[in-house]
Design a protein around this motif. Structure first.
Motif, PDB file in Angstrom:
ATOM      1  N   ASP A  68      -8.345  10.571  23.188  1.00 54.47           N
ATOM      2  CA  ASP A  68      -8.217  11.700  22.282  1.00 54.47           C
ATOM      3  C   ASP A  68      -8.522  11.224  20.859  1.00 54.47           C
ATOM      4  O   ASP A  68      -7.910  10.265  20.377  1.00 54.47           O
ATOM      5  CB  ASP A  68      -6.789  12.270  22.365  1.00 54.47           C
ATOM      6  N   ARG A  69      -9.463  11.889  20.200  1.00 58.22           N
ATOM      7  CA  ARG A  69      -9.917  11.463  18.872  1.00 58.22           C
ATOM      8  C   ARG A  69      -8.776  11.483  17.840  1.00 58.22           C
ATOM      9  O   ARG A  69      -8.647  10.576  17.031  1.00 58.22           O
ATOM     10  CB  ARG A  69     -11.068  12.348  18.420  1.00 58.22           C
ATOM     11  N   ARG A  70      -7.949  12.515  17.873  1.00 59.94           N
ATOM     12  CA  ARG A  70      -6.849  12.624  16.903  1.00 59.94           C
ATOM     13  C   ARG A  70      -5.827  11.506  17.116  1.00 59.94           C
ATOM     14  O   ARG A  70      -5.356  10.884  16.172  1.00 59.94           O
ATOM     15  CB  ARG A  70      -6.178  13.988  17.022  1.00 59.94           C
ATOM     16  N   LYS A  71      -5.502  11.230  18.369  1.00 56.54           N
ATOM     17  CA  LYS A  71      -4.550  10.146  18.650  1.00 56.54           C
ATOM     18  C   LYS A  71      -5.158   8.792  18.292  1.00 56.54           C
ATOM     19  O   LYS A  71      -4.454   7.891  17.838  1.00 56.54           O
ATOM     20  CB  LYS A  71      -4.113  10.182  20.106  1.00 56.54           C
ATOM     21  N   ALA A  72      -6.455   8.659  18.482  1.00 54.29           N
ATOM     22  CA  ALA A  72      -7.124   7.410  18.100  1.00 54.29           C
ATOM     23  C   ALA A  72      -7.061   7.215  16.589  1.00 54.29           C
ATOM     24  O   ALA A  72      -6.796   6.106  16.112  1.00 54.29           O
ATOM     25  CB  ALA A  72      -8.569   7.416  18.580  1.00 54.29           C
ATOM     26  N   ALA A  73      -7.275   8.276  15.830  1.00 52.63           N
ATOM     27  CA  ALA A  73      -7.203   8.177  14.368  1.00 52.63           C
ATOM     28  C   ALA A  73      -5.791   7.788  13.933  1.00 52.63           C
ATOM     29  O   ALA A  73      -5.617   6.926  13.055  1.00 52.63           O
ATOM     30  CB  ALA A  73      -7.618   9.497  13.728  1.00 52.63           C
ATOM     31  N   TYR A  74      -4.796   8.399  14.547  1.00 53.16           N
ATOM     32  CA  TYR A  74      -3.407   8.049  14.237  1.00 53.16           C
ATOM     33  C   TYR A  74      -3.143   6.577  14.565  1.00 53.16           C
ATOM     34  O   TYR A  74      -2.513   5.857  13.786  1.00 53.16           O
ATOM     35  CB  TYR A  74      -2.442   8.943  15.019  1.00 53.16           C
ATOM     36  N   THR A  75      -3.625   6.127  15.697  1.00 56.16           N
ATOM     37  CA  THR A  75      -3.403   4.748  16.114  1.00 56.16           C
ATOM     38  C   THR A  75      -4.096   3.772  15.171  1.00 56.16           C
ATOM     39  O   THR A  75      -3.538   2.708  14.855  1.00 56.16           O
ATOM     40  CB  THR A  75      -3.883   4.547  17.564  1.00 56.16           C
ATOM     41  N   ILE A  76      -5.275   4.127  14.689  1.00 54.96           N
ATOM     42  CA  ILE A  76      -5.965   3.278  13.712  1.00 54.96           C
ATOM     43  C   ILE A  76      -5.134   3.166  12.436  1.00 54.96           C
ATOM     44  O   ILE A  76      -4.973   2.077  11.885  1.00 54.96           O
ATOM     45  CB  ILE A  76      -7.376   3.830  13.412  1.00 54.96           C
ATOM     46  N   MET A  77      -4.562   4.284  11.985  1.00 54.94           N
ATOM     47  CA  MET A  77      -3.703   4.246  10.794  1.00 54.94           C
ATOM     48  C   MET A  77      -2.491   3.360  11.036  1.00 54.94           C
ATOM     49  O   MET A  77      -2.116   2.553  10.181  1.00 54.94           O
ATOM     50  CB  MET A  77      -3.250   5.656  10.398  1.00 54.94           C
ATOM     51  N   PHE A  78      -1.879   3.503  12.200  1.00 51.77           N
ATOM     52  CA  PHE A  78      -0.708   2.688  12.541  1.00 51.77           C
ATOM     53  C   PHE A  78      -1.056   1.202  12.552  1.00 51.77           C
ATOM     54  O   PHE A  78      -0.354   0.374  11.962  1.00 51.77           O
ATOM     55  CB  PHE A  78      -0.156   3.117  13.907  1.00 51.77           C
ATOM     56  N   LEU A  79      -2.164   0.864  13.231  1.00 46.89           N
ATOM     57  CA  LEU A  79      -2.554  -0.541  13.323  1.00 46.89           C
ATOM     58  C   LEU A  79      -2.919  -1.114  11.959  1.00 46.89           C
ATOM     59  O   LEU A  79      -2.584  -2.262  11.653  1.00 46.89           O
ATOM     60  CB  LEU A  79      -3.721  -0.697  14.301  1.00 46.89           C
ATOM     61  N   ALA A  80      -3.583  -0.315  11.136  1.00 44.10           N
ATOM     62  CA  ALA A  80      -3.949  -0.773   9.792  1.00 44.10           C
ATOM     63  C   ALA A  80      -2.694  -1.041   8.966  1.00 44.10           C
ATOM     64  O   ALA A  80      -2.605  -2.066   8.272  1.00 44.10           O
ATOM     65  CB  ALA A  80      -4.837   0.256   9.103  1.00 44.10           C
ATOM     66  N   ALA A  81      -1.721  -0.149   9.038  1.00 50.22           N
ATOM     67  CA  ALA A  81      -0.472  -0.343   8.292  1.00 50.22           C
ATOM     68  C   ALA A  81       0.265  -1.578   8.799  1.00 50.22           C
ATOM     69  O   ALA A  81       0.814  -2.357   8.000  1.00 50.22           O
ATOM     70  CB  ALA A  81       0.410   0.895   8.418  1.00 50.22           C
ATOM     71  N   ARG A  82       0.271  -1.780  10.108  1.00 51.67           N
ATOM     72  CA  ARG A  82       0.940  -2.948  10.668  1.00 51.67           C
ATOM     73  C   ARG A  82       0.242  -4.237  10.245  1.00 51.67           C
ATOM     74  O   ARG A  82       0.891  -5.219   9.892  1.00 51.67           O
ATOM     75  CB  ARG A  82       1.004  -2.860  12.187  1.00 51.67           C
ATOM     76  N   LYS A  83      -1.083  -4.235  10.253  1.00 47.93           N
ATOM     77  CA  LYS A  83      -1.824  -5.423   9.813  1.00 47.93           C
ATOM     78  C   LYS A  83      -1.498  -5.742   8.367  1.00 47.93           C
ATOM     79  O   LYS A  83      -1.336  -6.903   8.005  1.00 47.93           O
ATOM     80  CB  LYS A  83      -3.339  -5.215   9.953  1.00 47.93           C
ATOM     81  N   LEU A  84      -1.391  -4.705   7.542  1.00 48.28           N
ATOM     82  CA  LEU A  84      -1.075  -4.917   6.133  1.00 48.28           C
ATOM     83  C   LEU A  84       0.327  -5.470   5.975  1.00 48.28           C
ATOM     84  O   LEU A  84       0.558  -6.423   5.248  1.00 48.28           O
ATOM     85  CB  LEU A  84      -1.226  -3.611   5.356  1.00 48.28           C
ATOM     86  N   SER A  85       1.284  -4.891   6.692  1.00 46.13           N
ATOM     87  CA  SER A  85       2.670  -5.367   6.561  1.00 46.13           C
ATOM     88  C   SER A  85       2.841  -6.745   7.155  1.00 46.13           C
ATOM     89  O   SER A  85       3.675  -7.531   6.698  1.00 46.13           O
ATOM     90  CB  SER A  85       3.650  -4.377   7.186  1.00 46.13           C
ATOM     91  N   ASP A  86       2.059  -7.093   8.176  1.00 48.56           N
ATOM     92  CA  ASP A  86       2.139  -8.427   8.779  1.00 48.56           C
ATOM     93  C   ASP A  86       1.636  -9.515   7.823  1.00 48.56           C
ATOM     94  O   ASP A  86       2.038 -10.665   7.939  1.00 48.56           O
ATOM     95  CB  ASP A  86       1.317  -8.502  10.067  1.00 48.56           C
ATOM     96  N   THR A  87       0.769  -9.148   6.890  1.00 49.38           N
ATOM     97  CA  THR A  87       0.206 -10.146   5.979  1.00 49.38           C
ATOM     98  C   THR A  87       0.955 -10.218   4.664  1.00 49.38           C
ATOM     99  O   THR A  87       0.712 -11.105   3.862  1.00 49.38           O
ATOM    100  CB  THR A  87      -1.276  -9.849   5.690  1.00 49.38           C
ATOM    101  N   MET A  88       1.870  -9.283   4.418  1.00 48.39           N
ATOM    102  CA  MET A  88       2.622  -9.279   3.171  1.00 48.39           C
ATOM    103  C   MET A  88       3.847 -10.171   3.307  1.00 48.39           C
ATOM    104  O   MET A  88       4.501 -10.172   4.347  1.00 48.39           O
ATOM    105  CB  MET A  88       3.041  -7.862   2.793  1.00 48.39           C
ATOM    106  N   PRO A  89       4.165 -10.908   2.254  1.00 50.37           N
ATOM    107  CA  PRO A  89       5.381 -11.740   2.320  1.00 50.37           C
ATOM    108  C   PRO A  89       6.636 -10.872   2.372  1.00 50.37           C
ATOM    109  O   PRO A  89       6.669  -9.765   1.846  1.00 50.37           O
ATOM    110  CB  PRO A  89       5.329 -12.546   1.020  1.00 50.37           C
ATOM    111  N   SER A  90       7.641 -11.370   3.058  1.00 52.13           N
ATOM    112  CA  SER A  90       8.912 -10.637   3.167  1.00 52.13           C
ATOM    113  C   SER A  90       9.615 -10.645   1.816  1.00 52.13           C
ATOM    114  O   SER A  90       9.647 -11.668   1.137  1.00 52.13           O
ATOM    115  CB  SER A  90       9.809 -11.291   4.201  1.00 52.13           C
ATOM    116  N   PRO A  91      10.223  -9.493   1.443  1.00 56.97           N
ATOM    117  CA  PRO A  91      10.968  -9.470   0.187  1.00 56.97           C
ATOM    118  C   PRO A  91      12.225 -10.338   0.319  1.00 56.97           C
ATOM    119  O   PRO A  91      12.832 -10.418   1.380  1.00 56.97           O
ATOM    120  CB  PRO A  91      11.337  -7.996  -0.001  1.00 56.97           C
ATOM    121  N   ARG A  92      12.588 -10.979  -0.758  1.00 60.30           N
ATOM    122  CA  ARG A  92      13.770 -11.831  -0.759  1.00 60.30           C
ATOM    123  C   ARG A  92      15.013 -10.973  -0.900  1.00 60.30           C
ATOM    124  O   ARG A  92      15.046 -10.027  -1.657  1.00 60.30           O
ATOM    125  CB  ARG A  92      13.713 -12.845  -1.872  1.00 60.30           C
ATOM    126  N   SER A  93      16.048 -11.311  -0.153  1.00 59.73           N
ATOM    127  CA  SER A  93      17.302 -10.549  -0.203  1.00 59.73           C
ATOM    128  C   SER A  93      18.176 -11.017  -1.339  1.00 59.73           C
ATOM    129  O   SER A  93      18.200 -12.137  -1.699  1.00 59.73           O
ATOM    130  CB  SER A  93      18.064 -10.696   1.098  1.00 59.73           C
TER     131      SER A  93
END
Length: 71
Positions: free
Chosen positions: A46-71
């Protein structure tokens, strides 16, 4: 811009801080994303679900490469 090779994304001609940078990036990625969604739909997804999944994966890739905030 005419992109004939989807494996080649043109480099930016503006600095990342330039107001035109994001617009230029959208133009560079648009045909690549269209091709990816077309191929995904042709495979039966499904094209719409694929677009959503691309957004999800892109956001996850970005968050995976960002350093964790210090507590």
């Amino acid at each position: 811009m005419n992109v004939t090779h989807f494996n080649v994304i043109p480099p930016p001609s503006h600095a990342a801080t330039d107001l035109n940078y994001e617009a230029e990036l959208k133009v560079a990625l648009d045909p690549v994303l269209d091709d990816l969604l077309d191929r995904t739909a042709a495979a039966g997804w499904d094209r719409r679900k694929a677009a959503y999944t691309i957004m999800f994966l892109a956001a996850r890739k970005l968050s995976d490469t960002m350093p964790s905030p210090r507590s």
